[in-house]
Design an enzyme around this catalytic site. Sequence first.
Site, PDB file in Angstrom:
ATOM      1  N   GLU A 160       0.805  -1.222   0.000  1.00  0.00           N
ATOM      2  CA  GLU A 160       0.000   0.000   0.000  1.00  0.00           C
ATOM      3  C   GLU A 160       0.840   1.276   0.000  1.00  0.00           C
ATOM      4  O   GLU A 160       0.644   2.188   0.799  1.00  0.00           O
ATOM      5  CB  GLU A 160      -0.993  -0.039   1.170  1.00  0.00           C
ATOM      6  CG  GLU A 160      -1.946  -1.225   1.033  1.00  0.00           C
ATOM      7  CD  GLU A 160      -3.051  -1.306   2.086  1.00  0.00           C
ATOM      8  OE1 GLU A 160      -2.981  -0.550   3.077  1.00  0.00           O
ATOM      9  OE2 GLU A 160      -3.957  -2.117   1.891  1.00  0.00           O
ATOM     10  N   GLU A 190      -5.104  -8.402  -2.049  1.00  0.00           N
ATOM     11  CA  GLU A 190      -5.699  -8.327  -0.706  1.00  0.00           C
ATOM     12  C   GLU A 190      -7.069  -7.683  -0.815  1.00  0.00           C
ATOM     13  O   GLU A 190      -7.230  -6.659  -1.466  1.00  0.00           O
ATOM     14  CB  GLU A 190      -4.810  -7.500   0.232  1.00  0.00           C
ATOM     15  CG  GLU A 190      -5.391  -7.308   1.627  1.00  0.00           C
ATOM     16  CD  GLU A 190      -4.549  -6.370   2.489  1.00  0.00           C
ATOM     17  OE1 GLU A 190      -3.298  -6.439   2.398  1.00  0.00           O
ATOM     18  OE2 GLU A 190      -5.130  -5.553   3.225  1.00  0.00           O
TER      19      GLU A 190
END
Length: 247
Positions: free
Chosen positions: A67, A184
């Site tokens: 991220e 994810e």
Amino acid sequence: MSRWDQLNIFFNKTGAVVIFGLNALRGRTINSQGAAVGAWNSSNAESLIRYTVKKGYRIHGWELGNELSGNGVGTRVAAGQYASDTKSLQSIVQNVYAGFEAKPQVLAPGGFFDENWFTEFIHKTPQSLQVVTHHIYNLGPGSAGDLIPKILDPSVLDGISQTFKSLQSLLEKSNTPAVAWVGESGGAYNSGHNLVTNAFVFSFWYLDQLGMSASYDTKTYCRQTLIGGNYGLLDTNTSYRIRITTG
């Protein structure tokens, strides 16, 4: 390395296909604008990879970072720098696994889709990346009180289709053999919501996601999480039985 040894004993017994995420912030500094700058220090990752090969542990892929794409979550890395670091990881994998017929895949960036960022990143990694991973939490925070209406609203569920469509189009137009994965996804971030993301109603979101991702040529869909939070696939209260939310 003892914990890594223990984990690999577990992986071997279960036949798990393992993708390991590497720390992509090592060696960087955070500037006043919240961006992580500088090149990735790959020495620690290379040591782990070499140890893994020495012990004979089977790893399906090594993923760089978590991220940090686009605006990031907490901090971010520029697409050009991330591409350079991905090339470094690819070089390490090729070197350490020299002589192996089958080598682990290199995956990145494991972040939320930002079209401009992903376009530059993919353009600059044409031969050093096998899988483009992105994350999805399209229901918003787990603390929200309207999760069930969102899960049951087709227009809300369809809202994420543009992400799938844009990434598919980008890969098709790029000079890359890389494929798309959802690396994810747990629906609602911050551990989901008790009695919603761990209940039957959540199956509607999950099945919709699986169908949509497949329709846009996504090759693999990884759920968050196996154990833990309110969206875990294993129910720790019932002898680790698979939850009904797996469909």
